[in-house]
Design a protein around this motif. Structure first.
Motif, short mmCIF file in Angstrom:
data_model
loop_
_atom_site.label_atom_id
_atom_site.label_comp_id
_atom_site.label_asym_id
_atom_site.label_seq_id
_atom_site.Cartn_x
_atom_site.Cartn_y
_atom_site.Cartn_z
N VAL A 94 -98.84 -43.35 36.56
CA VAL A 94 -97.89 -42.42 35.94
C VAL A 94 -98.17 -41.01 36.44
CG1 VAL A 94 -97.08 -41.44 33.76
CG2 VAL A 94 -97.77 -43.84 33.86
N ARG A 95 -97.11 -40.32 36.86
CA ARG A 95 -97.24 -38.95 37.33
C ARG A 95 -96.10 -38.10 36.78
NH1 ARG A 95 -101.25 -41.02 38.33
NH2 ARG A 95 -102.44 -41.15 40.25
N PHE A 96 -96.40 -36.81 36.55
CA PHE A 96 -95.41 -35.83 36.10
C PHE A 96 -95.38 -34.68 37.12
CE2 PHE A 96 -97.40 -37.60 32.19
CZ PHE A 96 -96.31 -38.33 31.72
N VAL A 128 -90.11 -46.64 38.11
CA VAL A 128 -89.05 -45.83 37.52
C VAL A 128 -89.27 -44.38 37.92
CG1 VAL A 128 -87.92 -45.12 35.38
CG2 VAL A 128 -88.91 -47.42 35.56
N SER A 129 -88.23 -43.76 38.44
CA SER A 129 -88.25 -42.34 38.80
C SER A 129 -87.24 -41.62 37.91
CB SER A 129 -87.87 -42.14 40.26
OG SER A 129 -88.83 -42.72 41.10
N VAL A 130 -87.74 -40.60 37.21
CA VAL A 130 -86.87 -39.78 36.37
C VAL A 130 -86.61 -38.49 37.12
CG1 VAL A 130 -86.59 -38.66 34.13
CG2 VAL A 130 -87.90 -40.80 34.30
N GLU A 131 -85.34 -38.17 37.30
CA GLU A 131 -84.97 -36.96 38.04
C GLU A 131 -84.37 -35.92 37.10
OE1 GLU A 131 -81.30 -37.01 40.54
OE2 GLU A 131 -81.27 -39.15 40.03
N LEU A 132 -84.53 -34.69 37.51
CA LEU A 132 -83.98 -33.53 36.81
C LEU A 132 -82.73 -33.09 37.56
CD1 LEU A 132 -84.59 -31.35 34.58
CD2 LEU A 132 -85.82 -30.11 36.36
N GLU A 133 -81.65 -32.88 36.84
CA GLU A 133 -80.40 -32.48 37.48
C GLU A 133 -80.61 -31.22 38.32
OE1 GLU A 133 -75.78 -32.36 36.12
OE2 GLU A 133 -77.21 -31.35 34.78
N GLY A 134 -80.16 -31.28 39.56
CA GLY A 134 -80.26 -30.14 40.45
C GLY A 134 -81.58 -30.00 41.19
N GLU A 135 -82.51 -30.92 40.99
CA GLU A 135 -83.82 -30.86 41.66
C GLU A 135 -84.02 -32.08 42.55
OE1 GLU A 135 -86.11 -28.46 41.56
OE2 GLU A 135 -84.94 -27.23 40.19
N ARG A 136 -84.74 -31.88 43.62
CA ARG A 136 -85.04 -32.99 44.54
C ARG A 136 -86.24 -33.81 44.08
NH1 ARG A 136 -85.25 -31.41 50.64
NH2 ARG A 136 -86.73 -33.05 50.29
N ARG A 137 -87.27 -33.11 43.60
CA ARG A 137 -88.50 -33.81 43.19
C ARG A 137 -88.30 -34.44 41.82
NH1 ARG A 137 -93.17 -29.78 43.21
NH2 ARG A 137 -94.20 -31.54 42.28
N PRO A 138 -88.84 -35.64 41.60
CA PRO A 138 -88.75 -36.26 40.28
C PRO A 138 -89.63 -35.54 39.27
CG PRO A 138 -90.12 -37.59 41.71
CD PRO A 138 -89.56 -36.48 42.56
N VAL A 139 -89.32 -35.72 38.01
CA VAL A 139 -90.13 -35.14 36.94
C VAL A 139 -91.12 -36.15 36.36
CG1 VAL A 139 -88.45 -33.36 36.34
CG2 VAL A 139 -88.33 -35.60 35.21
N CYS A 140 -90.85 -37.41 36.61
CA CYS A 140 -91.76 -38.48 36.17
C CYS A 140 -91.57 -39.68 37.08
CB CYS A 140 -91.47 -38.87 34.72
SG CYS A 140 -92.49 -40.22 34.08
N VAL A 141 -92.69 -40.25 37.50
CA VAL A 141 -92.67 -41.49 38.27
C VAL A 141 -93.71 -42.41 37.65
CG1 VAL A 141 -92.97 -42.58 40.52
CG2 VAL A 141 -92.03 -40.26 40.38
N ALA A 142 -93.30 -43.62 37.31
CA ALA A 142 -94.22 -44.56 36.66
C ALA A 142 -93.85 -45.99 37.05
CB ALA A 142 -94.16 -44.41 35.15
#
Length: 153
Positions: A94-96, A128-142
């Motif tokens: 898990v990473r943020f 699972v990759s959680v993305e933030l609208e308008g950003e390239r890098r994910p906010v959470c990957v687990a």
């Protein structure tokens, strides 16, 4: 949403990506309730006035709040038929990598990494990759682990 008729169909889809989900807005009320539930009232999450003075420009969601959305995201990403139940078996890696500002929108996609036989059924690993609208890098990957228990015959 991707529907799999059974676990065998899911297994055949290993390596494929599902999603993304619909966008969800992260609200201050949500963050405050999470802080109450976890006793994590760090000011960067719950004090909008003080948080305005930070490089974030406002409050940010707890990383674990973002992570706690995974079960809901997974049910939106896919369904599997001919099972008795799907059991949360845990997580790997898990990473943020990026914070989630309150008021922003997030969504998730999943990659079917692997499905292995287990004494109780089939154990699936879904990245699972959680993305933030308008950003390239994910906010959470687990890597979510789901145990699919077959219907008793």
């Amino acid at each position: 949403m991707r529907s799999f008729a059974n676990v065998q169909e899911l297994k055949a889809a290993a390596g494929e990506t599902v999603g993304p989900t619909e966008w969800r807005t992260i609200t201050q009320d949500q963050v405050n309730l999470f802080a109450d539930a976890t006793d994590d009232h760090q000011w960067i999450h719950v004090d909008p006035d003080r948080a305005k003075e930070t490089p974030f420009g406002g409050t940010i969601a707890h990383g674990f709040l973002t992570l706690s959305l995974l079960p809901s995201f997974l049910t939106e990403l896919m369904t599997v038929g001919q099972i008795e139940m799907a059991v949360n078996f845990g997580l790997n890696k898990v990473r943020f990598p990026k914070p989630v500002p309150v008021g922003s929108r997030v969504r998730a996609s999943g990659e079917l990494v692997d499905i292995k036989n287990s004494p109780a059924g089939q154990l699936a690993t879904i990245k699972v990759s959680v993305e933030l609208e308008g950003e390239r890098r994910p906010v959470c990957v687990a890597e979510a682990l789901l145990l699919y228990v077959p219907v008793a015959e």
